[in-house]
Design a protein around this motif. Structure first.
Motif, mmCIF file in Angstrom:
data_model
loop_
_atom_site.group_PDB
_atom_site.id
_atom_site.type_symbol
_atom_site.label_atom_id
_atom_site.label_comp_id
_atom_site.label_asym_id
_atom_site.label_seq_id
_atom_site.Cartn_x
_atom_site.Cartn_y
_atom_site.Cartn_z
ATOM 1 N N ILE A 193 0.818 -1.220 0.000
ATOM 2 C CA ILE A 193 0.000 0.000 0.000
ATOM 3 C C ILE A 193 0.852 1.271 0.000
ATOM 4 O O ILE A 193 0.366 2.372 0.115
ATOM 5 C CB ILE A 193 -0.983 0.005 1.188
ATOM 6 C CG1 ILE A 193 -0.281 -0.348 2.524
ATOM 7 C CG2 ILE A 193 -2.099 -1.014 0.986
ATOM 8 C CD1 ILE A 193 0.664 0.635 3.057
ATOM 9 N N VAL A 251 -4.027 -6.705 -3.516
ATOM 10 C CA VAL A 251 -3.469 -5.659 -2.648
ATOM 11 C C VAL A 251 -3.223 -6.275 -1.268
ATOM 12 O O VAL A 251 -4.147 -6.812 -0.651
ATOM 13 C CB VAL A 251 -4.405 -4.442 -2.556
ATOM 14 C CG1 VAL A 251 -3.924 -3.478 -1.473
ATOM 15 C CG2 VAL A 251 -4.471 -3.732 -3.896
ATOM 16 N N LEU A 303 -4.596 3.400 -7.771
ATOM 17 C CA LEU A 303 -5.643 2.414 -7.523
ATOM 18 C C LEU A 303 -6.944 2.885 -8.176
ATOM 19 O O LEU A 303 -7.672 2.107 -8.805
ATOM 20 C CB LEU A 303 -5.820 2.221 -6.010
ATOM 21 C CG LEU A 303 -6.748 1.105 -5.596
ATOM 22 C CD1 LEU A 303 -6.207 -0.253 -6.021
ATOM 23 C CD2 LEU A 303 -6.959 1.110 -4.064
#
Ligand SMILES: NC(=O)C1=CN([C@@H]2O[C@H](COP(=O)(O)OP(=O)(O)OC[C@H]3O[C@@H](n4cnc5c(N)ncnc54)[C@H](OP(=O)(O)O)[C@@H]3O)[C@@H](O)[C@H]2O)[C@@H](O)CC1
Ligand SMILES: Nc1ncnc2c1ncn2[C@@H]1O[C@H](COP(=O)(O)OP(=O)(O)O)[C@@H](O)[C@H]1O
Ligand SMILES: [K+]
Length: 509
Positions: free
Chosen positions: A56, A81, A96
């Motif tokens: 992330i 993810v 994203l």
């Protein structure tokens, strides 16, 4: 090539963004485009299943951008993810959204998720953690990495294998990468025994970071390849004679270990020393004279050990210690010899063991002398270390305190002088064979005798030694490579190093 720390890479990143007046997501786009190009060139649209595991942070962001490019070119992708933190980076989130705009919905792997099936035929893109890893992994993330490693799929890591910190050994699971595509600069961890084991192959992708910053920033380590050693080469002069290239002396040997001196003396002559004399116990006389007709031999009065070192001329360079033994008489002779030296000497093997045993001798070692320990000899000299990073720091301190150049021998030998380390890039496991260190000692001594400065003699000599091994391995394979074959290939190593660039590859053609 410079090796930067994580902090320095972040600075280079910042400086590029400021100078080029671009946004950070543009730099991410650039990095991921290089990743895509690398993959696309090789796969040419092949319908293999590509599973992308993205963290992330910005490493994950790179993976997300890569996924978009792969999808646009018709590749078969699955995006996961790895949701290890709520603190998502700005550019990760931006990309994203862009991915979702293209109707690609990643699956989110959380602590209680089951892991996706990975077939050995898949390609895994590892973009979980990059250079920002700062603490141990949560257990479920470590388990996921274990799951990827167990899959036997081809694993391509983005920037650095996930789980590998930049400045210390890992404490939990690390991705075992088949190939690492690393941005702009190599990372020190690729070259150390404790951390290099996670990497089969690595490659640098140029993402156009600020050249001025990269050029001027001081670094603690450099990776040494042909562009770094070529400027150190001292060409031969047409009107030179053997005196121009110095008279080197190799001191060592004991009963049953004369071969070490033979290898070192032969390497010393072959690397270009004008004259070479070997100083050995009497028992070595006949074998040396027979094996190496070009080399002169002086002997100790004792038959089996060195007990008094007398050299009736002033050599241009001396290498001492190979096969020498550590008897009390040899220790005394070694101590008396060191006290008389004014110029740098090369100390290896039992010379190092004697220094470790009689540390008071260290003060008699002339400034800028060269010590070439393998890890065990280094430990005897500087004491135990906690890990590879600690080993390097301790060696830097030792080098500064004693004003000596230390060559830590290994798969990537690292030459340390004061606060700087030079990481060698040549060599191969075929060189893990008896006597290959003796050859290196001879080569460095031979370079010193030709007028190379001590640090240059080490950096150049270590590279040339590895290159001789790389050339030899083509003919002999790893197992059959022997130290004497390394010596035979020193000439070819020079030729390879000095070969002009291939005209076909040059821009004029
Ligand atoms: N610099 C450049 O030139 C370019 C860099 N680029 C890319 O950026 C990458 C570096 O990205 P990054 O700084 O966002 O860090 P990354 O490795 O993704 O980690 C994410 C965050 O995780 C956190 N964290 C740490 N440990 C943790 C743990 N055990 N468990 C859980 N969380 C943990 C930590 O945040 P923290 O929570 O400590 O604040 C960290 O920040 C770099 O490798 C390259 O791929 C390119 O895009 C473009 C050019
Ligand atoms: N796996 C490897 N890859 C590259 N070089 C290696 C490898 N193993 C050993 N070497 C090189 O071979 C030499 C071994 O030296 P050393 O251990 O002193 O051997 P010896 O004492 O038998 O002469 C060093 O220069 C080292 O860098
Ligand atoms: K990674």
């Amino acid at each position: 090539m410079k090796i930067f720390s994580a902090d320095q890479i972040y600075k280079a990143d910042k400086s590029t963004i400021e100078k080029e007046q671009i946004s950070s997501d543009m730099l991410m786009e650039r990095a991921a485009t290089r990743l895509f190009e690398w993959i696309h060139t090789r796969l040419q649209g092949a319908q293999v299943n590509i599973q992308l595991f993205c963290g992330i942070g910005n490493n994950g962001g790179d993976g997300i951008v890569l996924a978009r490019h792969l999808q646009e070119h018709g590749y078969n992708i699955q995006v996961h993810v790895v949701n290890y933190s709520e603190k998502r980076s700005k550019d990760f989130l931006l990309n994203l959204e862009r991915l979702k705009d293209r109707k690609i919905w990643p699956d989110f792997i959380n602590e209680d998720s089951s892991f996706p099936l990975i077939s050995p035929e898949d390609i895994v893109v590892d973009a979980i953690f990059g250079i920002g890893l700062s603490r141990p992994l949560d257990q479920w993330v470590a388990n996921l990495i274990g799951h990827i490693n167990a899959s036997r799929a081809f694993v391509l890591s983005v920037d650095i294998p996930s789980g590998l910190p930049m400045d210390r050994p890992p404490v939990s699971e690390v991705i075992e990468a088949n190939h690492v595509l690393s941005f702009q600069v190599p990372k020190l961890v690729f070259f150390l025994p404790q951390t290099g084991i996670y990497i089969d192959q690595w490659e640098i992708l140029d993402i156009g970071l600020d050249t001025e910053f990269l050029t001027h920033e001081e670094v603690g380590y450099e990776l040494i390849g042909p562009p770094d050693v070529l400027p150190l080469y001292r060409p031969r002069n047409k009107f030179s004679h053997k005196g121009t290239y110095g008279h080197a002396v190799i001191i060592g040997g004991s009963y049953g270990k004369i071969g070490a001196v033979q290898l070192a003396s032969n390497a010393c002559l072959t690397v270009g020393s004008g004259l070479v004399t070997a100083f050995v116990p009497k028992c070595g006389y006949h074998s040396l004279q027979t094996a190496l007709p070009e080399i002169m031999v002086l002997t100790d009065d004792d038959d089996e050990n060195i007990e008094q070192i007398t050299i009736p001329f002033v050599p241009n360079a001396i290498g001492i210690g190979v096969g020498m033994g550590t008897s009390e008489d040899t220790a005394k002779a070694f101590g008396a010899f060191l006290k008389k030296q004014e110029n740098p000497v090369v100390i290896d093997a039992d010379g190092l063991n004697l220094l470790a045993k009689h540390q008071e001798l260290l003060k008699s070692v002339p400034a800028q002398s060269i010590l070439t320990p393998h890890p065990k000899e280094l430990e005897r000299l500087i004491g135990k270390w906690d890990n590879d990073f600690d080993k390097l720091e301790k060696t830097k301190k030792f080098s500064s305190k004693n004003d000596c150049v230390v060559v830590i021998k290994g798969a990537h030998s690292i030459t340390i002088y004061k606060d700087k380390g030079y990481v060698n890039s040549s060599g191969n496991p075929g060189m893990a064979t008896a006597g290959s260190g003796d050859v290196l000692t001879g080569m460095i001594t031979g370079l010193l005798s030709q007028g190379y400065e001590p640090l240059a003699a080490c950096v150049f000599g270590v590279y040339l030694h590895g290159l001789a091994g790389d050339i030899a391995v083509h003919q002999y394979g790893y197992e059959a490579l022997k130290a004497s074959i390394l010596v035979e290939n020193i000439g070819r190593a020079y030729q390879e190093l000095l070969r002009p660039p291939n005209r076909e590859n040059s821009q004029e053609s």
